[in-house]
Design a protein around this motif. Structure first.
Motif, PDB file in Angstrom:
ATOM      1  N   TRP A   1     -29.130 -32.785  -4.598  1.00  0.00           N
ATOM      2  CA  TRP A   1     -28.068 -31.897  -4.126  1.00  0.00           C
ATOM      3  C   TRP A   1     -27.142 -31.529  -5.276  1.00  0.00           C
ATOM      4  CZ3 TRP A   1     -23.472 -34.597  -4.930  1.00  0.00           C
ATOM      5  CH2 TRP A   1     -23.541 -35.992  -4.895  1.00  0.00           C
ATOM      6  N   LYS A   2     -26.436 -30.429  -5.068  1.00  0.00           N
ATOM      7  CA  LYS A   2     -25.469 -30.009  -6.087  1.00  0.00           C
ATOM      8  C   LYS A   2     -24.071 -30.404  -5.631  1.00  0.00           C
ATOM      9  CE  LYS A   2     -27.715 -26.135  -8.289  1.00  0.00           C
ATOM     10  NZ  LYS A   2     -27.612 -24.732  -8.673  1.00  0.00           N
ATOM     11  N   ALA A   3     -23.301 -30.878  -6.567  1.00  0.00           N
ATOM     12  CA  ALA A   3     -21.936 -31.317  -6.223  1.00  0.00           C
ATOM     13  C   ALA A   3     -21.147 -30.163  -5.602  1.00  0.00           C
ATOM     14  CB  ALA A   3     -21.240 -31.843  -7.469  1.00  0.00           C
ATOM     15  N   LYS A   4     -21.361 -28.980  -6.133  1.00  0.00           N
ATOM     16  CA  LYS A   4     -20.625 -27.819  -5.609  1.00  0.00           C
ATOM     17  C   LYS A   4     -20.915 -27.604  -4.123  1.00  0.00           C
ATOM     18  CE  LYS A   4     -22.130 -23.692  -5.326  1.00  0.00           C
ATOM     19  NZ  LYS A   4     -22.663 -22.343  -5.455  1.00  0.00           N
ATOM     20  N   ASP A   5     -22.183 -27.796  -3.727  1.00  0.00           N
ATOM     21  CA  ASP A   5     -22.563 -27.568  -2.324  1.00  0.00           C
ATOM     22  C   ASP A   5     -21.912 -28.604  -1.406  1.00  0.00           C
ATOM     23  OD1 ASP A   5     -24.087 -25.463  -3.154  1.00  0.00           O
ATOM     24  OD2 ASP A   5     -25.950 -26.619  -3.251  1.00  0.00           O
ATOM     25  N   VAL A   6     -21.866 -29.833  -1.894  1.00  0.00           N
ATOM     26  CA  VAL A   6     -21.247 -30.890  -1.081  1.00  0.00           C
ATOM     27  C   VAL A   6     -19.747 -30.599  -0.931  1.00  0.00           C
ATOM     28  CG1 VAL A   6     -20.687 -33.346  -1.017  1.00  0.00           C
ATOM     29  CG2 VAL A   6     -22.980 -32.614  -1.663  1.00  0.00           C
ATOM     30  N   ALA A   7     -19.110 -30.230  -2.033  1.00  0.00           N
ATOM     31  CA  ALA A   7     -17.680 -29.917  -1.979  1.00  0.00           C
ATOM     32  C   ALA A   7     -17.428 -28.747  -1.026  1.00  0.00           C
ATOM     33  CB  ALA A   7     -17.165 -29.595  -3.372  1.00  0.00           C
ATOM     34  N   LYS A   8     -18.314 -27.784  -1.077  1.00  0.00           N
ATOM     35  CA  LYS A   8     -18.173 -26.615  -0.198  1.00  0.00           C
ATOM     36  C   LYS A   8     -18.303 -27.039   1.275  1.00  0.00           C
ATOM     37  CE  LYS A   8     -19.828 -21.918   0.353  1.00  0.00           C
ATOM     38  NZ  LYS A   8     -20.953 -21.022   0.146  1.00  0.00           N
ATOM     39  N   ALA A   9     -19.208 -27.985   1.515  1.00  0.00           N
ATOM     40  CA  ALA A   9     -19.380 -28.480   2.890  1.00  0.00           C
ATOM     41  C   ALA A   9     -18.098 -29.127   3.407  1.00  0.00           C
ATOM     42  CB  ALA A   9     -20.530 -29.480   2.933  1.00  0.00           C
ATOM     43  N   PHE A  10     -17.323 -29.670   2.502  1.00  0.00           N
ATOM     44  CA  PHE A  10     -16.021 -30.236   2.900  1.00  0.00           C
ATOM     45  C   PHE A  10     -14.936 -29.159   3.000  1.00  0.00           C
ATOM     46  CE2 PHE A  10     -17.625 -34.321   0.831  1.00  0.00           C
ATOM     47  CZ  PHE A  10     -17.828 -34.953   2.051  1.00  0.00           C
ATOM     48  N   LYS A  11     -15.334 -27.918   2.800  1.00  0.00           N
ATOM     49  CA  LYS A  11     -14.432 -26.757   2.871  1.00  0.00           C
ATOM     50  C   LYS A  11     -13.484 -26.662   1.670  1.00  0.00           C
ATOM     51  CE  LYS A  11     -14.577 -25.964   7.854  1.00  0.00           C
ATOM     52  NZ  LYS A  11     -15.800 -26.736   8.113  1.00  0.00           N
TER      53      LYS A  11
ATOM     54  N   ALA B   1     -15.523 -39.130   0.069  1.00  0.00           N
ATOM     55  CA  ALA B   1     -14.485 -39.304   1.094  1.00  0.00           C
ATOM     56  C   ALA B   1     -13.151 -38.731   0.613  1.00  0.00           C
ATOM     57  CB  ALA B   1     -14.335 -40.777   1.437  1.00  0.00           C
ATOM     58  N   SER B   2     -12.898 -38.862  -0.671  1.00  0.00           N
ATOM     59  CA  SER B   2     -11.640 -38.339  -1.230  1.00  0.00           C
ATOM     60  C   SER B   2     -11.635 -36.813  -1.226  1.00  0.00           C
ATOM     61  CB  SER B   2     -11.439 -38.855  -2.658  1.00  0.00           C
ATOM     62  OG  SER B   2     -11.453 -40.252  -2.674  1.00  0.00           O
ATOM     63  N   LEU B   3     -12.773 -36.220  -1.548  1.00  0.00           N
ATOM     64  CA  LEU B   3     -12.858 -34.753  -1.503  1.00  0.00           C
ATOM     65  C   LEU B   3     -12.568 -34.267  -0.085  1.00  0.00           C
ATOM     66  CD1 LEU B   3     -16.190 -34.037  -3.500  1.00  0.00           C
ATOM     67  CD2 LEU B   3     -13.853 -34.030  -4.373  1.00  0.00           C
ATOM     68  N   SER B   4     -13.157 -34.964   0.855  1.00  0.00           N
ATOM     69  CA  SER B   4     -13.000 -34.579   2.266  1.00  0.00           C
ATOM     70  C   SER B   4     -11.531 -34.622   2.685  1.00  0.00           C
ATOM     71  CB  SER B   4     -13.833 -35.533   3.128  1.00  0.00           C
ATOM     72  OG  SER B   4     -13.442 -35.467   4.469  1.00  0.00           O
ATOM     73  N   TRP B   5     -10.849 -35.685   2.294  1.00  0.00           N
ATOM     74  CA  TRP B   5      -9.447 -35.820   2.728  1.00  0.00           C
ATOM     75  C   TRP B   5      -8.536 -34.823   2.012  1.00  0.00           C
ATOM     76  CZ3 TRP B   5      -4.548 -38.773   2.280  1.00  0.00           C
ATOM     77  CH2 TRP B   5      -3.989 -39.043   3.538  1.00  0.00           C
ATOM     78  N   ALA B   6      -8.848 -34.549   0.745  1.00  0.00           N
ATOM     79  CA  ALA B   6      -8.064 -33.550   0.006  1.00  0.00           C
ATOM     80  C   ALA B   6      -8.180 -32.187   0.681  1.00  0.00           C
ATOM     81  CB  ALA B   6      -8.544 -33.468  -1.438  1.00  0.00           C
ATOM     82  N   ALA B   7      -9.391 -31.882   1.159  1.00  0.00           N
ATOM     83  CA  ALA B   7      -9.595 -30.610   1.854  1.00  0.00           C
ATOM     84  C   ALA B   7      -8.837 -30.601   3.176  1.00  0.00           C
ATOM     85  CB  ALA B   7     -11.087 -30.386   2.094  1.00  0.00           C
ATOM     86  N   LYS B   8      -8.955 -31.700   3.905  1.00  0.00           N
ATOM     87  CA  LYS B   8      -8.296 -31.797   5.217  1.00  0.00           C
ATOM     88  C   LYS B   8      -6.783 -31.615   5.089  1.00  0.00           C
ATOM     89  CE  LYS B   8      -7.257 -33.323   9.399  1.00  0.00           C
ATOM     90  NZ  LYS B   8      -7.226 -32.291  10.422  1.00  0.00           N
ATOM     91  N   LYS B   9      -6.208 -32.193   4.019  1.00  0.00           N
ATOM     92  CA  LYS B   9      -4.753 -32.143   3.857  1.00  0.00           C
ATOM     93  C   LYS B   9      -4.301 -30.961   2.997  1.00  0.00           C
ATOM     94  CE  LYS B   9      -4.053 -35.754   6.317  1.00  0.00           C
ATOM     95  NZ  LYS B   9      -3.425 -35.611   7.638  1.00  0.00           N
ATOM     96  N   GLU B  10      -5.273 -30.144   2.555  1.00  0.00           N
ATOM     97  CA  GLU B  10      -4.968 -28.938   1.753  1.00  0.00           C
ATOM     98  C   GLU B  10      -4.065 -29.254   0.570  1.00  0.00           C
ATOM     99  OE1 GLU B  10      -3.468 -26.304   4.765  1.00  0.00           O
ATOM    100  OE2 GLU B  10      -5.488 -25.700   5.341  1.00  0.00           O
TER     101      GLU B  10
END
Lengths: 279, 305
Positions: free
Chosen positions: A185-195, A152-161
């Protein structure tokens, strides 16, 4: 700074971390340190490489590490004597003797202590980065990146750039459970999915240098760095000899100059421990 | 027209954002009635931050904001969500000053309902944190109490948990303690049960009982004033405490503290030890005036026997 110089400077940092951890290993076996310690020997090239890049960029980020934080602390310029004192439970320690090995902290280098809930630092790092707009680094392990609140934190960091760097020190194990038994799954792929700009690399300094040189703190970046821990998850012990130890490889590559640096740092660290133990 | 508690909370929040450059975090803030009308209509550029629907992470993110000195307000729409939202707050923000000399002051606004909302959202859930070090807990029901709580927060670098009640937002009155020597019993109600306790006290006093009341809103740290101790000691039956949290929660702890200092019996009425449904028959409601009256009558009868 040239890459050659960067590599040598990074080696110096990594050597400091390795020699420090070797001394802690001894003190644990001598039962001078009697609480749980989390040694980072073998993984030190991750924080050392990043710290050198950050230093060259003249940045002073907020740093959110976890339980295995000695090398992070030392790489970013934390006071060595204060860390020794902390591990000896002294009031003059970097956390006033309260932090042990797991909860070390340094106001001088903007390093925030960890409380022991794995991955909580991702949430706090994101919040601190958002609210201060300061460059921030969050260090995680390959186990803590599985925590839902980290995602969830990765997602919000991406959203807020946010100007934040997430670093996963991936040694393949959660204590002794391998990644293949925990996820597909690979962490990199999940992070990429969050943009997030994301990478999966090994701990060669040139790889870390190459993925961070352009966009560090300009946008959120996620790097999963494959590395090898030499000692037990907790305490001082060795299960089996690790092949491909990054520090050994780098020392060999850098030759006599590195040998000399390593040996000088070793003496310095040994002396510092001796002095603090005598005090 | 006299202002309500709702208006005062809104004014305090506005001042916090505009004058002190604070931040307000939470979920679904800028819609669905603007937190029951307690939030000024402001947005992210003003410091009102919509968080994702990630309750556990959110508590950590607000802790991060507190660590860098933004003195955030953190709005938790239902106190039942404390179970998810406060993990990192109680384990990090509340300990950070003591362990790392890095305070993480924040003002948590936890909204509580008063029954009828099922297993989680029905009631107060602050007892779970009461035992934890480094947290201050308040439950103001009036304008003066709320203003006083905020003032204390701004003079402090601690984590404040402010237990709010939807039912109190329309409140315009201030409560007064009613105490004197040689009472039959003293009521010590907490949070929304204070409204019903007042009614019970008034009824009983009109019907031959001598009942006093001490309104509690500063729950942790809890200080039993010297005057209160002497009043309680002089009472016939001791104290009856009431709360909108489970009966084995904060009130049991406080009851024990009061008992230790007064050597008098301290009775408790809170939520029953059962799960809550959604209807009058199945929910778990805070003690009503009638229940309080009956309890006091029962105590009196038992004592006579």
């Amino acid at each position: 700074m040239s890459y050659k110089n960067y590599r040598l400077k990074t080696f110096e940092k990594a050597s400091l971390c390795r020699n420090f951890e070797n001394e802690v290993f001894k003190r644990v076996n001598e039962k001078i340190i009697n609480f749980p310690v989390y040694l980072s020997a073998g993984q030190e090239y991750v924080p050392s490489s990043i710290a050198q890049i950050v230093k060259d960029k003249k940045q002073k980020p907020l740093i959110f590490g976890q339980h295995r934080g000695h090398s992070i602390y030392l790489s970013f310029g934390g006071n060595i004597v204060e860390l020794i004192d902390e591990l000896l439970g002294k009031k003059t320690g970097c956390t006033g003797g309260m932090g042990g090995s797991l909860s070390i902290n340094s106001n001088k280098i903007n390093m925030f202590g960890h409380e022991g809930l794995m991955g909580s630092n991702a949430c706090m790092g994101v919040g601190a980065c958002f609210s201060s707009a300061k460059p921030t680094i969050v260090f995680l392990g390959d186990a803590s990146v599985e925590e839902d609140y980290v995602l969830a934190s990765l997602s919000w960091a991406a959203k807020k750039e946010l100007p934040i760097l997430f670093v996963v020190e991936d040694n393949n194990y959660a204590v002794l459970t391998e990644k293949k038994d925990r996820r597909d799954w690979k962490a990199k792929d999940v992070a990429k999915a969050f943009k997030l700009e994301s990478y999966d690399i090994d701990d060669q300094p040139k790889n870390i240098f190459s993925v961070l040189k352009k966009n560090l703190f300009k946008k959120p970046i996620f790097i999963n760095v494959n590395t090898k821990r030499l000692f037990w998850h907790s305490g001082a012990g060795v299960d089996e000899e690790v092949k491909g130890d990054r520090l050994t490889l780098e020392k060999k590559f850098l030759g006599k100059k590195a040998e000399k640096i390593h040996s000088n740092i070793k003496k310095k660290i040994e002396n510092l421990w001796k002095q603090r133990l005598e005090k | 027209m006299e202002t309500t508690l709702r208006e005062v909370i809104k004014q305090i929040t506005f001042k916090h954002l505009k004058k002190f450059k604070g931040q307000v975090f939470g979920q679904n803030l800028t819609g669905v009635g603007w937190v029951a009308g307690t939030l000024p209509k402001l947005y992210e550029k003003d410091g009102v931050i919509e968080l994702p629907m990630a309750d556990v992470a959110n508590g950590g993110m607000v802790t991060g904001a507190a660590l860098v000195g933004r003195r955030p307000f953190y709005i938790i729409r239902y106190q039942g969500y404390n179970w998810l939202n406060c993990i990192f707050i109680v384990n990090y923000a509340c300990k950070s000053k003591e362990i790392w000399n890095k305070p993480a002051p924040m003002f948590i606004r936890g909204l509580s309902s008063e029954g009828g909302l099922g297993p989680v959202s029905t009631s107060s859930h602050i007892s779970i944190f009461y035992k934890m070090p480094g947290i201050k807990i308040y439950s103001p029901m009036t304008k003066k109490e709320y203003t006083n709580t905020y003032r204390k927060f701004m003079n402090s670098d601690d984590v404040f948990y402010v237990s709010e009640h939807r039912k109190s937002y329309e409140n315009k009155i201030e409560f007064k303690n009613s105490i004197k020597k040689n009472l039959d019993i003293i009521l010590m109600p907490i949070s929304v049960t204070r409204f019903e306790a007042e009614k019970a006290k008034n009824y009983l006093n009109k019907n031959g009982y001598k009942v006093g009341i001490i309104h509690l809103y500063e729950l942790k740290p809890f200080i039993l004033k010297k005057k209160w101790i002497s009043i309680i000691k002089s009472s016939k039956y001791g104290v009856l405490m009431t709360d909108n949290d489970y009966v084995d929660g904060i009130i049991r702890t406080l009851a024990h503290k009061i008992n230790e200092q007064t050597n008098k019996k301290v009775y408790v009425l809170g939520l029953k030890d059962k799960s809550a449904g959604y209807t009058l028959e199945t929910s778990n409601f805070p003690p009503s005036a009638l229940e309080i009256i009956n309890k006091i009558k029962q105590i009196k009868v038992k004592k006579r026997l």
